[in-house]
Motif scaffolding. Structure first.
Motif, PDB file in Angstrom:
ATOM      1  N   THR A 137     -12.760  22.830   6.709  1.00 42.69           N
ATOM      2  CA  THR A 137     -12.557  21.716   5.789  1.00 42.69           C
ATOM      3  C   THR A 137     -13.813  21.536   4.939  1.00 42.69           C
ATOM      4  O   THR A 137     -14.922  21.500   5.480  1.00 42.69           O
TER       5      THR A 137
ATOM      6  N   THR B 115     -18.594  20.901  -5.892  1.00 40.30           N
ATOM      7  CA  THR B 115     -18.113  21.384  -4.595  1.00 40.30           C
ATOM      8  C   THR B 115     -18.272  22.900  -4.567  1.00 40.30           C
ATOM      9  O   THR B 115     -17.798  23.599  -5.466  1.00 40.30           O
TER      10      THR B 115
ATOM     11  N   GLY C 149     -18.769  14.909   6.985  1.00 44.64           N
ATOM     12  CA  GLY C 149     -17.818  14.769   5.898  1.00 44.64           C
ATOM     13  C   GLY C 149     -17.014  13.486   6.017  1.00 44.64           C
ATOM     14  O   GLY C 149     -16.760  12.804   5.028  1.00 44.64           O
TER      15      GLY C 149
ATOM     16  N   ARG D 287     -15.281  19.039   1.775  1.00 50.07           N
ATOM     17  CA  ARG D 287     -15.015  17.818   1.028  1.00 50.07           C
ATOM     18  C   ARG D 287     -15.673  17.853  -0.351  1.00 50.07           C
ATOM     19  O   ARG D 287     -16.567  18.670  -0.613  1.00 50.07           O
TER      20      ARG D 287
ATOM     21  N   VAL E  78     -10.933  15.433   0.703  1.00 55.13           N
ATOM     22  CA  VAL E  78     -10.928  16.842   1.093  1.00 55.13           C
ATOM     23  C   VAL E  78     -10.519  17.693  -0.105  1.00 55.13           C
ATOM     24  O   VAL E  78      -9.522  17.406  -0.769  1.00 55.13           O
TER      25      VAL E  78
ATOM     26  N   PRO F 140     -11.972  16.734   9.961  1.00 54.86           N
ATOM     27  CA  PRO F 140     -13.172  16.904   9.177  1.00 54.86           C
ATOM     28  C   PRO F 140     -14.419  16.756  10.032  1.00 54.86           C
ATOM     29  O   PRO F 140     -14.411  16.106  11.078  1.00 54.86           O
TER      30      PRO F 140
END
Length: 274
Positions: A44, A222, A14, A46, A21, A10
């Motif tokens: 990645t 997100t 993050g 999060r 994640v 990551p």
């Protein structure tokens, strides 16, 4: 489909956040015939993070987004959402082959992800309210009264409470895109993907859609956003990803990527758009 189980490290930001994640893209390749569009992408994202993908047209940004949502199947590599492999059984068969999920199982995985496209794809015969209600009623089996209540709340949230009974042809492009966002939110997604949501809009309508995205970011949604709006990337993104020729060239905070680019490829791109 590769069987590499190593997750990407990551980002420092993050990791510092300690958030779980949500998205892991692991060595994803995508080819269309002889055209190699994605060339080993690792990413990645999060929980609560806004990741913005930028880069020249044809760099693979939209294809990567479509692989995350299973609209395209990676030629190699894999995508995990909250640790769950997308499109395949979690464990390979004894001979090392991966077993694909059924269409119904794939649809169930995709139902957790909201996606908004360049074009609005609204049902022309349904009002704004009807468009937002459709999937919760037809896919989730939500009673119409409950779906209507939720749809009106979502239209209020995107600033269109007074346009609920209008048909798409009676709405501006920016209003249609905001209905499309409300429609995606109606399925209670765990993350939202936006594929250049303002590129089909007249310049004066862009800000009203970006305002909705900013509000979603402030609420902790997100999000992965493909956009050419560098001002939005600078202001809202936690994580900016620069792609070129099917690869992730640089990534980091807006300050790192936009204000202090390292590669000549990124410097050239920023000179052309800023």
């Amino acid at each position: 489909m590769t069987s590499n189980d190593t997750a990407q490290t990551p980002s420092a930001e993050g990791a510092a956040s300690g958030a779980p994640v949500v998205i892991q893209v692991q060595d994803v390749h995508k080819s269309f015939g002889d055209l190699h569009v994605l060339k080993g992408c690792d990413l990645t994202v999060r929980a609560g993070e806004v990741a913005v993908l930028v880069g020249p047209s044809g760099s693979g940004k939209s294809t990567l987004l479509r692989c995350i949502n299973q609209l395209e199947e990676p030629s190699a590599g894999r995508v995990l959402i909250e640790g769950v492999v997308q499109g395949y059984r979690s464990d390979p068969l004894p001979d090392g082959r991966w077993q694909k999920l059924s269409n119904a199982e794939i649809a169930a995985q995709r139902s957790r992800i909201g996606m908004v496209f360049q074009r609005f794809h609204l049902f022309p015969h349904l009002t704004a309210l009807g468009n937002v209600m459709e999937a919760p009623v037809q896919v989730r089996g939500l009673p119409k009264a409950a779906a209507e209540k939720k749809a009106r709340e979502l239209l209020d949230r995107v600033g269109l409470g007074d346009r609920a009974d209008h048909y798409p042809s009676e709405l501006s492009g920016g209003q249609q895109q905001r209905v499309a966002i409300a429609r995606a939110l109606a399925m209670d997604p765990e993350l939202m993907l936006f594929d250049e949501p303002t590129s089909a809009l007249d310049p004066e309508l862009v800000s009203e859609v970006l305002t909705v995205l900013k509000d979603l970011a402030a609420d902790g949604m997100t999000m992965v956003v493909v956009t050419h709006e560098m001002g939005f990337a600078r202001e809202v993104a936690d994580h900016v990803v620069f792609m070129d020729d099917g690869a992730i060239v640089e990534e980091g905070t807006p300050e790192q990527v936009i204000d202090h680019p390292r590669s000549e490829r990124l410097k050239g791109f920023l000179a052309s758009v800023l």
